[in-house]
Write a protein that holds these residues in place. Sequence first.
Motif, PDB file in Angstrom:
ATOM      1  N   ARG A 160       0.842  -1.201   0.000  1.00  0.00           N
ATOM      2  CA  ARG A 160       0.000   0.000   0.000  1.00  0.00           C
ATOM      3  C   ARG A 160       0.872   1.244   0.000  1.00  0.00           C
ATOM      4  O   ARG A 160       0.811   2.051  -0.903  1.00  0.00           O
ATOM      5  CB  ARG A 160      -0.942  -0.006   1.203  1.00  0.00           C
ATOM      6  CG  ARG A 160      -2.018  -1.036   1.076  1.00  0.00           C
ATOM      7  CD  ARG A 160      -2.951  -0.980   2.223  1.00  0.00           C
ATOM      8  NE  ARG A 160      -2.212  -1.030   3.493  1.00  0.00           N
ATOM      9  CZ  ARG A 160      -2.767  -1.151   4.666  1.00  0.00           C
ATOM     10  NH1 ARG A 160      -4.062  -1.213   4.780  1.00  0.00           N
ATOM     11  NH2 ARG A 160      -2.048  -1.211   5.760  1.00  0.00           N
ATOM     12  N   ARG A 188       2.958   4.658   0.060  1.00  0.00           N
ATOM     13  CA  ARG A 188       2.641   6.022  -0.368  1.00  0.00           C
ATOM     14  C   ARG A 188       1.720   6.082  -1.578  1.00  0.00           C
ATOM     15  O   ARG A 188       1.185   7.133  -1.893  1.00  0.00           O
ATOM     16  CB  ARG A 188       3.917   6.799  -0.630  1.00  0.00           C
ATOM     17  CG  ARG A 188       4.735   7.012   0.630  1.00  0.00           C
ATOM     18  CD  ARG A 188       5.731   8.126   0.455  1.00  0.00           C
ATOM     19  NE  ARG A 188       6.403   8.421   1.695  1.00  0.00           N
ATOM     20  CZ  ARG A 188       5.994   9.340   2.569  1.00  0.00           C
ATOM     21  NH1 ARG A 188       4.913  10.034   2.316  1.00  0.00           N
ATOM     22  NH2 ARG A 188       6.659   9.554   3.675  1.00  0.00           N
ATOM     23  N   PRO A 234      -3.034   6.383  -0.927  1.00  0.00           N
ATOM     24  CA  PRO A 234      -3.967   7.502  -1.089  1.00  0.00           C
ATOM     25  C   PRO A 234      -4.241   7.841  -2.558  1.00  0.00           C
ATOM     26  O   PRO A 234      -5.347   8.243  -2.914  1.00  0.00           O
ATOM     27  CB  PRO A 234      -3.268   8.675  -0.387  1.00  0.00           C
ATOM     28  CG  PRO A 234      -2.267   8.053   0.523  1.00  0.00           C
ATOM     29  CD  PRO A 234      -1.873   6.769  -0.133  1.00  0.00           C
ATOM     30  N   MET A 267      -6.685   5.320  -3.834  1.00  0.00           N
ATOM     31  CA  MET A 267      -8.004   5.623  -3.276  1.00  0.00           C
ATOM     32  C   MET A 267      -8.678   6.756  -4.045  1.00  0.00           C
ATOM     33  O   MET A 267      -9.879   6.699  -4.315  1.00  0.00           O
ATOM     34  CB  MET A 267      -7.885   5.990  -1.795  1.00  0.00           C
ATOM     35  CG  MET A 267      -7.554   4.837  -0.900  1.00  0.00           C
ATOM     36  SD  MET A 267      -7.396   5.418   0.804  1.00  0.00           S
ATOM     37  CE  MET A 267      -6.367   4.149   1.479  1.00  0.00           C
ATOM     38  N   MET A 268      -7.919   7.786  -4.383  1.00  0.00           N
ATOM     39  CA  MET A 268      -8.474   8.895  -5.155  1.00  0.00           C
ATOM     40  C   MET A 268      -8.957   8.425  -6.519  1.00  0.00           C
ATOM     41  O   MET A 268     -10.054   8.787  -6.957  1.00  0.00           O
ATOM     42  CB  MET A 268      -7.412   9.996  -5.343  1.00  0.00           C
ATOM     43  CG  MET A 268      -7.087  10.753  -4.088  1.00  0.00           C
ATOM     44  SD  MET A 268      -5.631  11.817  -4.223  1.00  0.00           S
ATOM     45  CE  MET A 268      -5.901  12.674  -5.736  1.00  0.00           C
ATOM     46  N   THR A 270       0.055  13.049  -6.056  1.00  0.00           N
ATOM     47  CA  THR A 270      -1.250  13.278  -5.434  1.00  0.00           C
ATOM     48  C   THR A 270      -1.896  14.541  -5.995  1.00  0.00           C
ATOM     49  O   THR A 270      -3.077  14.546  -6.358  1.00  0.00           O
ATOM     50  CB  THR A 270      -1.110  13.379  -3.903  1.00  0.00           C
ATOM     51  OG1 THR A 270      -0.548  12.160  -3.413  1.00  0.00           O
ATOM     52  CG2 THR A 270      -2.441  13.621  -3.235  1.00  0.00           C
ATOM     53  N   ILE A 317      -4.309  16.117   2.938  1.00  0.00           N
ATOM     54  CA  ILE A 317      -3.182  15.423   2.305  1.00  0.00           C
ATOM     55  C   ILE A 317      -1.972  15.434   3.218  1.00  0.00           C
ATOM     56  O   ILE A 317      -1.305  14.411   3.405  1.00  0.00           O
ATOM     57  CB  ILE A 317      -2.853  16.045   0.926  1.00  0.00           C
ATOM     58  CG1 ILE A 317      -3.978  15.752  -0.059  1.00  0.00           C
ATOM     59  CG2 ILE A 317      -1.517  15.524   0.405  1.00  0.00           C
ATOM     60  CD1 ILE A 317      -3.890  16.560  -1.341  1.00  0.00           C
ATOM     61  N   VAL A 325      -2.428  12.919   6.020  1.00  0.00           N
ATOM     62  CA  VAL A 325      -2.220  11.542   5.572  1.00  0.00           C
ATOM     63  C   VAL A 325      -0.739  11.267   5.384  1.00  0.00           C
ATOM     64  O   VAL A 325      -0.225  10.228   5.796  1.00  0.00           O
ATOM     65  CB  VAL A 325      -2.986  11.275   4.254  1.00  0.00           C
ATOM     66  CG1 VAL A 325      -2.565   9.962   3.626  1.00  0.00           C
ATOM     67  CG2 VAL A 325      -4.492  11.290   4.514  1.00  0.00           C
ATOM     68  N   GLN A 326      -0.019  12.195   4.805  1.00  0.00           N
ATOM     69  CA  GLN A 326       1.407  11.967   4.519  1.00  0.00           C
ATOM     70  C   GLN A 326       2.275  12.084   5.751  1.00  0.00           C
ATOM     71  O   GLN A 326       3.395  11.566   5.766  1.00  0.00           O
ATOM     72  CB  GLN A 326       1.863  12.916   3.413  1.00  0.00           C
ATOM     73  CG  GLN A 326       1.225  12.569   2.093  1.00  0.00           C
ATOM     74  CD  GLN A 326       1.579  13.529   0.976  1.00  0.00           C
ATOM     75  OE1 GLN A 326       2.069  14.618   1.204  1.00  0.00           O
ATOM     76  NE2 GLN A 326       1.336  13.104  -0.242  1.00  0.00           N
TER      77      GLN A 326
END
Length: 100
Positions: free
Chosen positions: A11, A13, A16, A19-20, A70, A94, A97-98
């Motif tokens: 999964r 980096r 996300p 997921m987007m 991203t 963002i 999350v990061q």
Amino acid sequence: MSLVLQYHEIRGRAAPIRMMLEYAKFPYTNKFAGDWFTSGKADAAKVNALANLPIIFDGDTVVTQSSAVTAYVAEKVGLNGRTETERINIDQAICQVQDW
């Protein structure tokens, strides 16, 4: 042409970003970087000197580094906010999350 997202078979980096893309129902190919350290990085460096994972290939456009990827994907799929307040909230999410 769909995007190609390349990352290790974890999964990490790229999660996300995936997921987007899934949320936006945007077509993409998930490419694992099995040979990244033997030849993949050298191949990517031919089209982007900052060759690092995750990396997005979108036709002639190549974007690397998780924050840049991203931001690129958010713009591409329409998840970058419509107002200044929405964009600020998205940037903060963002970063959250990061920074986990």
